[in-house]
Design an enzyme around this catalytic site. Structure first.
Site, PDB file in Angstrom:
ATOM      1  N   SER A   1      32.525 -37.533  46.338  1.00 48.82           N
ATOM      2  CA  SER A   1      32.087 -36.679  47.441  1.00 48.82           C
ATOM      3  C   SER A   1      32.356 -37.370  48.765  1.00 48.82           C
ATOM      4  O   SER A   1      32.378 -38.611  48.836  1.00 48.82           O
ATOM      5  CB  SER A   1      30.584 -36.383  47.328  1.00 48.82           C
ATOM      6  OG  SER A   1      30.099 -35.730  48.480  1.00 48.82           O
TER       7      SER A   1
ATOM      8  N   TYR B   1      21.574 -39.527  47.096  1.00 47.79           N
ATOM      9  CA  TYR B   1      22.782 -38.800  46.712  1.00 47.79           C
ATOM     10  C   TYR B   1      24.021 -39.517  47.240  1.00 47.79           C
ATOM     11  O   TYR B   1      24.990 -39.734  46.507  1.00 47.79           O
ATOM     12  CB  TYR B   1      22.747 -37.361  47.223  1.00 47.79           C
ATOM     13  CG  TYR B   1      24.020 -36.612  46.903  1.00 47.79           C
ATOM     14  CD1 TYR B   1      24.339 -36.287  45.581  1.00 47.79           C
ATOM     15  CD2 TYR B   1      24.931 -36.271  47.894  1.00 47.79           C
ATOM     16  CE1 TYR B   1      25.526 -35.651  45.264  1.00 47.79           C
ATOM     17  CE2 TYR B   1      26.116 -35.620  47.586  1.00 47.79           C
ATOM     18  CZ  TYR B   1      26.413 -35.304  46.270  1.00 47.79           C
ATOM     19  OH  TYR B   1      27.592 -34.668  45.968  1.00 47.79           O
TER      20      TYR B   1
END
Length: 245
Positions: free
Chosen positions: A131, A144
């Site tokens: 990501s 995250y």
């Protein structure tokens, strides 16, 4: 025919990758917790329940996949999630554990069981769904972001540890993608989940699947080390151009 195995294949990027790679040249295995969704994604694929946080589930899944389709040639570690936007000082820690168990330990559980066969055969490709959050941190996303940054280190180490074996390792890092990702992050709150995509043009899961297919179809001597994929309207994890509502 290559045996391609995809985790987290029931929705979003995993679903799009499965559909993109479902052809006569592949033997496809799909794993997810929501197995009821899998037959409609790729009717001819082998599919089986998989919870990457549970080592017994991983063992059962891989045994069934190998029995059905033979040794794994391509492992696509796609299963992952974000949960909430808690700041560190305000968090209770439950979401932290869920994200780390899924995004980091799940990748390790899968990879350590698939790599030995790839090394023995002198061929294989491991693809991670990373990501932009693993490159560019933001408030409310500490764990995250940390979990996706950990994938970068895991990829780098895996490349070093498999150097000279013919194995390729690729880290695919998407930015803002309109999918169930946001719905999961906000625990089913549809109103909150649509806000990140409002007034802008995000990526679609199919855009990411195209990049995965590109990496997979390079000649054996070519390895796409990493790929950052952003929407034209996005320049960092949090800087997104939006039109007025």
């Amino acid at each position: 025919m290559k045996h391609i195995l995809i985790t987290g294949a029931s929705a979003g990027i995993g679903e799009a990758i499965a559909k993109k790679l479902d052809d006569s040249d592949t033997r496809l295995t799909l794993g997810a917790r929501r197995t009821e969704r899998l037959p409609a994604i790729a009717a001819t694929a082998f599919h089986h329940y998989l919870d990457v946080t549970d080592e017994a589930s991983v063992e059962t899944f891989l045994a069934a996949a190998i029995e059905a389709n033979g040794p794994v040639d391509v492992l696509i570690n796609n299963a992952g999630l974000a949960r909430g936007i808690e700041r560190i000082a305000e968090a209770d820690g439950r979401a932290w554990r869920e994200m780390m168990e899924t995004n980091v330990m799940g990748v390790l559980h899968m990879s350590r069981r698939v790599l030995p066969s790839m090394i023995e055969r002198g061929t294989g490709h491991v693809i991670m769904t990373g990501s932009v959050a693993g490159i560019d941190s933001y408030e409310g996303g500490s764990v995250y972001c940390a979990s996706k940054r950990a994938l970068t280190s895991i990829c780098e180490t895996m490349r070093l540890e498999t150097h000279g074996t013919g194995i390729r390792v690729t880290n695919i890092c998407p930015g803002l993608v309109e999918s169930e990702f946001s719905l999961v992050r906000f625990r089913g709150d549809k109103e909150r989940a649509r806000l990140p995509y409002q007034g802008t043009r995000p990526l679609a899961p199919e855009d990411v699947a195209e990049c995965v297919a590109f990496a997979l179809t390079r000649p054996p001597h070519v390895c796409i080390d990493s790929m950052l994929i952003l929407a034209t309207d996005q320049s960092t994890a949090t800087r997104v151009h939006r039109t007025e509502p």
